[in-house]
Design an enzyme around this catalytic site. Structure first.
Site, short mmCIF file in Angstrom:
data_model
loop_
_atom_site.label_atom_id
_atom_site.label_comp_id
_atom_site.label_asym_id
_atom_site.label_seq_id
_atom_site.Cartn_x
_atom_site.Cartn_y
_atom_site.Cartn_z
N LEU A 1 0.81 -1.21 0.00
CA LEU A 1 0.00 0.00 0.00
C LEU A 1 0.85 1.26 0.00
O LEU A 1 0.54 2.24 -0.70
CB LEU A 1 -0.92 0.02 1.22
CG LEU A 1 -1.84 -1.18 1.44
CD1 LEU A 1 -2.60 -1.00 2.74
CD2 LEU A 1 -2.79 -1.35 0.27
N ASP B 1 12.81 3.39 11.49
CA ASP B 1 12.36 2.17 12.13
C ASP B 1 11.36 2.55 13.21
O ASP B 1 11.73 3.08 14.26
CB ASP B 1 13.55 1.42 12.75
CG ASP B 1 13.15 0.09 13.37
OD1 ASP B 1 11.93 -0.22 13.41
OD2 ASP B 1 14.05 -0.66 13.81
N ASN C 1 1.32 4.81 7.31
CA ASN C 1 0.90 3.61 6.62
C ASN C 1 1.58 2.33 7.11
O ASN C 1 0.97 1.26 7.10
CB ASN C 1 1.18 3.78 5.12
CG ASN C 1 1.11 2.49 4.35
OD1 ASN C 1 0.05 2.01 3.98
ND2 ASN C 1 2.29 1.88 4.12
N SER D 1 -5.70 2.33 9.14
CA SER D 1 -6.18 1.32 10.08
C SER D 1 -6.57 0.06 9.30
O SER D 1 -5.99 -0.24 8.25
CB SER D 1 -7.36 1.89 10.88
OG SER D 1 -7.82 0.96 11.84
N TYR E 1 -3.06 -7.45 16.94
CA TYR E 1 -3.17 -6.70 15.68
C TYR E 1 -4.45 -5.86 15.68
O TYR E 1 -4.42 -4.67 15.33
CB TYR E 1 -3.16 -7.65 14.48
CG TYR E 1 -3.27 -6.92 13.17
CD1 TYR E 1 -2.23 -6.11 12.71
CD2 TYR E 1 -4.42 -7.00 12.39
CE1 TYR E 1 -2.33 -5.42 11.50
CE2 TYR E 1 -4.53 -6.32 11.19
CZ TYR E 1 -3.47 -5.53 10.75
OH TYR E 1 -3.59 -4.84 9.56
N LYS F 1 -4.85 -1.70 15.47
CA LYS F 1 -5.66 -0.99 14.47
C LYS F 1 -6.76 -0.16 15.12
O LYS F 1 -7.12 0.90 14.61
CB LYS F 1 -6.24 -1.98 13.47
CG LYS F 1 -5.20 -2.73 12.64
CD LYS F 1 -4.50 -1.80 11.64
CE LYS F 1 -3.16 -1.32 12.03
NZ LYS F 1 -2.53 -0.44 11.00
#
Length: 311
Positions: A25, A71, A98, A147, A175, A179
């Site tokens: 993306l 990083d 992103n 997200s 995860y 998000k």
């Protein structure tokens, strides 16, 4: 509504920073911004991959991006990168948060945080906080936080999640919480920017189900090459392309009439298709939880973003 990348306006003179831009993306987002003449900084952890991405982006767009080593799992690296961005130019029109990791085996960041929340949320929180003075000096600047529909799989987040130990780690839960944290942060930044009267827009996006390397990265880190190949093959067969997955981010970054605090996702069941405005969960819209997460994030990173409008 119909929309395509052809609707992106000319971005000459506008400066954008995209994290995680070596593939997937982030790469596709950077490519379209370059094609529309923005000055783009691609931020990535691996300088070799970043240089390779810069070469192909230049060949495809006719415009060369700037490479920035970053990083997000190392707060010292975030500080160095932000200083480099701030000293290189006097404006930053677009910050596109992103980069991310998805469902890896248990690991910690350099600073001792659970890897997914530490990278996906805390790294971007610290980066945004350090770049806020530059963003606030740039008229009409935007912060786009990426997200996922996976934020719908969790019902809350606590301060203990930031340093969750290995014995209670659940990779998909972590995860989802990372998000959720992205959306809580996006909406709280929007509330604070509007309260301060700042000319800064905070918006969010999610790609639906897009075929990127992210799906295979977790199994690769776990040393499961067969599982990684299965994930990669399934994604290519079922998911929309990474280019299509980047459309919500591009819409969020460039659509002139977007309202502050908007969340953009794909139109077909939030799975694929052209961008549209979608709704976060009620938990993601909880202002008290967002305020607490902001305070926890300040404590964790040592960065207290201040929204003071320059005179």
């Amino acid at each position: 509504m119909t929309w395509s990348t052809a609707d992106i306006p000319d971005l000459t003179g506008r400066r954008a920073l995209v994290t995680g831009a070596t593939s997937g993306l982030g790469y596709e987002t950077a490519l379209e911004l370059l094609r529309h003449r923005a000055d783009v900084v691609i931020a990535a952890r691996n300088p070799v991959k970043a240089a390779d991405a810069a070469r192909t982006l230049t060949a495809k767009s006719g415009k060369e991006p700037v490479v920035l080593e970053l990083d997000l799992a190392d707060l010292a690296s975030v500080a160095r990168a932000a200083d480099e961005v701030a000293t290189a130019d006097d404006r930053l029109d677009l910050l596109i948060n992103n980069a991310g990791v998805m469902a890896p085996p248990y690991r910690q960041t350099i600073d001792g945080f659970e890897l997914q929340l530490g990278t996906n949320h805390l790294g971007h929180f610290a980066l945004t906080g350090r770049l806020l003075p530059l963003l606030l000096r740039t008229p009409g600047s935007r912060v786009v936080t990426v997200s996922s529909f996976m934020h719908r799989t969790v019902t809350g987040i606590g301060q203990q999640d930031l340093r969750r130990p290995a014995d209670s780690y659940r990779k998909w839960e972590a995860y989802g919480k990372s998000k959720l944290a992205n959306l809580l942060f996006m909406l709280e930044l929007d509330r604070r920017a509007r309260a301060a009267g700042a000319d800064l827009m905070s918006v969010g996006a999610h790609p639906g189900y897009a075929s990127t390397h992210l799906q295979a990265a977790g199994p690769e880190l776990a040393g499961r090459p067969l599982q990684a190949r299965v994930w990669g093959t399934a994604s290519r067969l079922i998911a929309q392309s990474a280019a299509a997955g980047a459309w919500p981010s591009l819409y969020a970054a460039t659509y002139a009439d977007l309202r502050p605090g908007s969340f953009v996702g794909p139109s077909f069941l939030e799975y694929r298709g052209i961008p549209k405005i979608v709704l976060p969960t009620r938990t993601a819209q909880d202002p008290e939880l967002a305020r607490r997460l902001w305070d926890w994030s300040v404590d964790a990173t040592g960065i207290g973003p201040v929204l003071t409008v320059p005179e």
